[in-house]
Write an enzyme that holds these catalytic residues in place. Structure first.
Site, mmCIF file in Angstrom:
data_model
loop_
_atom_site.group_PDB
_atom_site.id
_atom_site.type_symbol
_atom_site.label_atom_id
_atom_site.label_comp_id
_atom_site.label_asym_id
_atom_site.label_seq_id
_atom_site.Cartn_x
_atom_site.Cartn_y
_atom_site.Cartn_z
ATOM 1 N N LYS A 1 0.835 -1.211 0.000
ATOM 2 C CA LYS A 1 0.000 0.000 0.000
ATOM 3 C C LYS A 1 0.868 1.259 0.000
ATOM 4 C CE LYS A 1 -2.173 -1.143 3.787
ATOM 5 N NZ LYS A 1 -1.558 -2.471 3.990
ATOM 6 N N THR A 2 1.841 1.265 0.887
ATOM 7 C CA THR A 2 2.697 2.443 0.970
ATOM 8 C C THR A 2 3.524 2.582 -0.307
ATOM 9 O OG1 THR A 2 2.759 2.205 3.361
ATOM 10 C CG2 THR A 2 4.430 3.606 2.392
ATOM 11 N N ASP B 1 -2.010 7.785 3.634
ATOM 12 C CA ASP B 1 -1.575 6.454 4.106
ATOM 13 C C ASP B 1 -2.248 6.147 5.443
ATOM 14 O OD1 ASP B 1 -0.238 4.058 4.104
ATOM 15 O OD2 ASP B 1 1.776 4.893 4.336
ATOM 16 N N GLU B 2 -2.316 4.873 5.818
ATOM 17 C CA GLU B 2 -2.858 4.447 7.120
ATOM 18 C C GLU B 2 -4.248 5.049 7.366
ATOM 19 O OE1 GLU B 2 -1.297 2.211 8.815
ATOM 20 O OE2 GLU B 2 0.835 2.382 8.343
ATOM 21 N N GLN C 1 -5.637 -3.300 10.769
ATOM 22 C CA GLN C 1 -4.545 -2.640 11.470
ATOM 23 C C GLN C 1 -5.005 -1.357 12.156
ATOM 24 O OE1 GLN C 1 -0.512 -2.769 9.594
ATOM 25 N NE2 GLN C 1 -1.642 -3.461 7.814
ATOM 26 N N ARG D 1 5.115 -7.292 10.933
ATOM 27 C CA ARG D 1 6.293 -6.446 10.708
ATOM 28 C C ARG D 1 7.486 -7.264 10.252
ATOM 29 N NH1 ARG D 1 4.017 -2.880 9.210
ATOM 30 N NH2 ARG D 1 2.260 -4.275 9.474
HETATM 31 P P1 ATP Z 1 1.617 -2.090 5.978
HETATM 32 O O1 ATP Z 1 0.185 -2.518 5.941
HETATM 33 O O2 ATP Z 1 2.392 -2.837 6.989
HETATM 34 O O3 ATP Z 1 1.769 -0.618 6.042
HETATM 35 P P2 ATP Z 1 2.039 -1.940 3.129
HETATM 36 O O4 ATP Z 1 0.830 -2.524 2.519
HETATM 37 O O5 ATP Z 1 2.139 -0.477 3.184
HETATM 38 O O6 ATP Z 1 2.239 -2.575 4.585
HETATM 39 P P3 ATP Z 1 4.625 -1.816 1.919
HETATM 40 O O7 ATP Z 1 5.376 -1.399 3.118
HETATM 41 O O8 ATP Z 1 4.343 -0.814 0.870
HETATM 42 O O9 ATP Z 1 3.286 -2.547 2.385
HETATM 43 O O10 ATP Z 1 5.338 -3.037 1.231
HETATM 44 C C1 ATP Z 1 5.812 -4.146 1.957
HETATM 45 C C2 ATP Z 1 7.107 -4.657 1.367
HETATM 46 O O11 ATP Z 1 6.873 -5.296 0.122
HETATM 47 C C3 ATP Z 1 8.094 -3.544 1.082
HETATM 48 O O12 ATP Z 1 9.389 -3.999 1.365
HETATM 49 C C4 ATP Z 1 7.920 -3.301 -0.401
HETATM 50 O O13 ATP Z 1 9.066 -2.752 -0.984
HETATM 51 C C5 ATP Z 1 7.636 -4.704 -0.909
HETATM 52 N N1 ATP Z 1 6.835 -4.728 -2.150
HETATM 53 C C6 ATP Z 1 5.645 -4.129 -2.339
HETATM 54 N N2 ATP Z 1 5.175 -4.381 -3.575
HETATM 55 C C7 ATP Z 1 6.084 -5.165 -4.186
HETATM 56 C C8 ATP Z 1 6.191 -5.771 -5.486
HETATM 57 N N3 ATP Z 1 5.242 -5.602 -6.415
HETATM 58 N N4 ATP Z 1 7.278 -6.499 -5.742
HETATM 59 C C9 ATP Z 1 8.232 -6.683 -4.817
HETATM 60 N N5 ATP Z 1 8.211 -6.149 -3.589
HETATM 61 C C10 ATP Z 1 7.159 -5.390 -3.264
HETATM 62 MG MG MG Z 2 2.259 0.873 4.803
#
Ligand code: ATP
Ligand code: MG
Length: 746
Positions: free
Chosen positions: A33-34, A220-221, A254, A615
């Site tokens: 997402k981020t 975000d969040e 979350q 995490r």
């Molecule tokens: P959270 O809910 O914990 O905030 P998130 O959904 O924001 O998580 P991110 O932090 O954006 O998730 O991504 C998680 C990890 O996966 C990061 O290390 C990111 O670089 C990696 N990632 C995300 N998308 C891809 C992708 N398409 N290919 C490879 N790695 C990815």
């Molecule tokens: Mg995130």
């Protein structure tokens, strides 16, 4: 040129490329997402749709804002200036400075810290002749903050909301407090949002200006936004001239800030508020190995009322270690275990900064900090202070220093008026004068002034009491020393009880008990933990020496440090290795949640556990201790129900966990204590290792006098399906399970 898009999966790419119109990305942890938000930011800039200053991006912490700025710069291949990127508060502060005059401030207004806020509120309360003992100011401060979280200016408070505090004067005090802030050209933290929303609500010209200005909004969040933040977003996003270009990303699983007014319902409202919104779901988790993901998913499945999302491993190395669950004897062993693991991971070439210890409550960092110091492993406490640097710990240590060493003037000056004993500047100067002239320590100066009758009234009474406490403590210590020299070993370390008594009878603990601010309970927990730490030392002097050495441990040990932080602070972050200690009933889920009863709080705790596990990239180690020390005494602790809820096939047990599971079924929940311990009688481990108590057949009637293991005696006020509302003599009103009380002997 579009390589950054190729690094996304099709759903992520859709979320990045659907630029116009409202978009909601609803997805589980680690699904990117981020990353989507960051890439979208860069994509908007690179495709020429907007200049850097025309995108408004909201993150949950300043740290997250910094990271996003760096990543956007990376994607663009150049530094970017003039971004509107930051937390809600940072962004609102910036807006408010531009339009401060609309609410009667100037652009140079001061932002008050919490101490100043409270001082100001107290002044206003005095003007209203409110009895501050009966109606403590921090309580009202909390109410005002919650009103502000909900966007309620004083004129919007309904009489129904107002009746509770000070006989219905809260609204008026709130109004006067706001007026005083304006006079002082100051704003408190909540005002940053409240004023800004007010301006956007009442000044269509200003709003229109921002509508022209911000072409895209990124959030975000989103699950943790509260009402006022939501109002602000909606005002900025909704425009008459076209669709709202707002993109929010979030995860209902979350949502962990309801205690700060966050409304997860904001997610559900999104599609209603922004008709035609596109909903994108991301289902591949790229962060964690398959077992970690499965463990987290299995756990969160125990919550009802979820929006329901699929989450599957997105990494190709989806093998990986199972989640470890370790049963340890006590917190020392827990800290030793974690320390050993960290050392061995480091030997294998893993970086310390890729490891994190995530705790439920701040006091838990103490045992890990000491262990890491002993092992010479650098660490940092993220989003908080090191244990021995926390204000209440420094205060308590000052008390101990004076106890240990009456000539320690620096320590004595820290505590002479803490709690308030009415020692003003004049009295202090006079004591200083005497101490200098007669070359005697300050404590001695106080004793002389007490003896010659110079100190009078309340001051005399209060300082007299303080000196008596110190004197009595020293006597007890000397006596124990005397006995020890005679070969008579006391039953336990005497200094522990002495310090405990000093902190109580000097009024210091009471000061925090009366404090109604949200961080007061955490401070009391820290004080309890401090007393617990004393047990490991033979003498008070030995402990104080240890503390001064711990404090020396230098902060600037380079960048590679183990991260210590609370679970709340870890949201959005990721580490290769995550340690999750203290998974015990009463600690996690917290005692407060258990006391409240009901499912709501428990589900939030479970989401917090889910945040914790997710995490981890490669390994997660959950631990629980079978015994926790409460002061000098032991209590057995029960493994957290969250451990039972982990799917067994993805978990590997270390230590005697099966035994612990057994124990969980049978032992009474007795974690957590009052300060002081409800009774001073010694409790031994055996005392708690009684067999399970069978559930009571008949119910307990209201009006019955009962005894509860933790809360002592009380009267049952209400009984409802095995739960009792009891008014305890000491602990106040609590809801407890009837199987843990017994009728008191009459
Ligand atoms: P959270 O809910 O914990 O905030 P998130 O959904 O924001 O998580 P991110 O932090 O954006 O998730 O991504 C998680 C990890 O996966 C990061 O290390 C990111 O670089 C990696 N990632 C995300 N998308 C891809 C992708 N398409 N290919 C490879 N790695 C990815
Ligand atoms: Mg995130």
């Amino acid at each position: 040129m579009d390589t950054y898009l190729e690094r996304l999966n099709p759903e992520q790419r859709l979320a990045v490329e659907t630029i116009d119109g409202p978009l909601l990305v609803l997805a589980g942890a680690g699904t990117g997402k981020t990353r989507v938000l960051t890439t979208r930011f860069a994509h908007i800039l690179l495709s020429g749709r907007a200049a850097p200053g025309q995108v408004l991006a909201v993150t949950f912490t300043n740290k997250a804002a910094r990271e996003m700025r760096e990543r956007v710069a990376d994607l663009l291949g150049r530094p970017v200036e003039g971004l509107w990127l930051g937390t809600f508060h940072a962004l609102c502060a910036r807006m408010l400075r531009r339009h401060a005059e609309y609410v009667g401030l100037t652009s140079s207004f001061t932002i008050l810290d919490t101490d100043d806020q409270l001082r100001l509120l107290k002044q206003v309360m005095e003007l209203h002749r409110i009895d501050a003992k009966r109606w403590p100011a921090p309580g009202l401060m909390g109410a005002i903050q919650r009103w502000k979280d909900r966007g309620l200016t004083p004129d919007r408070i309904t009489p129904a909301e107002d009746t509770e505090f000070a006989g219905g004067k809260a609204r008026q005090i709130y109004a006067d407090y706001q007026a005083r802030l304006i006079q002082l050209n100051a704003a408190d933290f909540g005002d940053l949002m409240l004023h800004t929303v007010e301006i956007l609500r009442t000044r269509p010209d200003v709003l229109a200006q921002y509508h022209r200005f911000f072409r895209y909004l990124l959030v975000d969040e989103y699950q943790d936004t509260n009402t006022i933040q939501y109002l602000w977003l909606r005002l900025l996003a909704k425009r008459e001239t076209g669709p709202a270009n707002i993109c929010c990303v979030g995860d209902d699983d979350q949502s962990i800030y309801s205690w700060r007014g966050a409304e997860v319902e904001n997610i559900l409202r999104f599609e209603k508020d922004f008709p035609g919104a596109v909903l994108v779901k991301l289902e591949s988790n790229y962060r964690s190995t398959a077992p970690i993901l499965a463990a987290a998913s299995g756990l969160i499945a125990h919550n009802d009322g979820r929006l329901g999302k699929t989450l599957r491993p997105g990494r190709n190395d989806s093998e990986g270690e199972r989640v470890l669950v370790a049963s340890v004897w006590d917190s020392d062993e827990e800290a030793r275990l974690v320390g050993e693991r960290i050392e061995s991971l480091q030997r294998d070439g893993n970086r310390l900064s890729e490891m994190a210890i995530l705790v439920r409550a701040g006091f838990q960092t103490r045992s890990f900090e000491e262990r890491l110091i002993t092992l010479g492993l650098p660490y940092k406490v993220v989003g908080g202070m090191r244990f021995y640097e926390r204000a209440e710990i420094r205060d308590a240590i000052a008390y101990m220093r004076v106890l240990n060493q009456p000539a320690d003037d620096l320590a004595f000056e820290r505590i002479i008026n803490l709690p308030r004993r009415g020692v003003g500047d004049v009295a202090l100067q006079s004591l200083h004068g005497l101490s200098r002239e007669a070359r005697i320590p300050m404590t001695e100066a106080v004793l002389r002034r007490l003896a010659d009758g110079t100190l009078k009234g309340r001051l005399r009474e209060q300082l007299g009491q303080l000196m008596a406490c110190l004197e009595q403590g020293r006597r007890r210590l000397a006596q124990a020393q005397f006995l020890a020299e005679g070969g008579d070993t006391p039953s336990g370390p005497v200094h522990v009880g002495v310090v405990e008594t000093l902190l109580e009878e000097s009024g210091y603990v009471e000061m925090w008990k009366k404090d109604k601010s949200p961080d007061a309970p955490g401070r009391l927990d820290n004080l309890r933990e401090l007393v617990r730490a004393l047990v490991d030392f033979e003498t008070l002097g030995g402990f104080l020496e240890h503390v001064s050495l711990v404090m020396e441990n230098d902060e600037n040990a380079g960048a590679d440090r183990v991260n210590l932080m609370t679970l709340h602070g870890a949201k959005g972050l990721e580490f290769d290795t995550v340690f999750l200690p203290g998974w015990e009933e009463g600690l996690f889920p917290s005692q407060r949640t258990l006391d409240e009863g009901g499912n709501k709080g428990l589900e939030e705790e479970r989401r917090l556990a889910y945040v914790g596990i997710t995490r981890a990239r490669k390994r997660a180690l959950i631990s629980h201790a079978a015994n926790r020390r409460i002061y000098a005494n032991w209590q057995s602790a029960i493994p957290s129900r969250f451990i039972d809820e982990l799917p067994e096939e993805h978990v590997e047990q270390m230590g005697s966990a099966s035994l612990a599971r057994e124990q969980r079924r049978s032992a009474p929940p007795v974690f957590g204590g009052q300060f002081p311990l409800t009774a001073r009688r010694p409790r031994t481990i055996e005392a708690w290792e009684q067999p399970a108590r069978p559930a009571r057949a008949g119910g307990i009637e209201p009006g019955t006098r009962v005894f509860h293991q933790k809360f002592g005696y009380g009267i049952v006020k209400n009984a409802d399906e095995g739960k009792l509302d009891v008014e305890f003599d000491k602990a106040g009103f609590k809801r407890v399970l009837d199987s843990y009380v017994e009728p008191a002997p009459s």
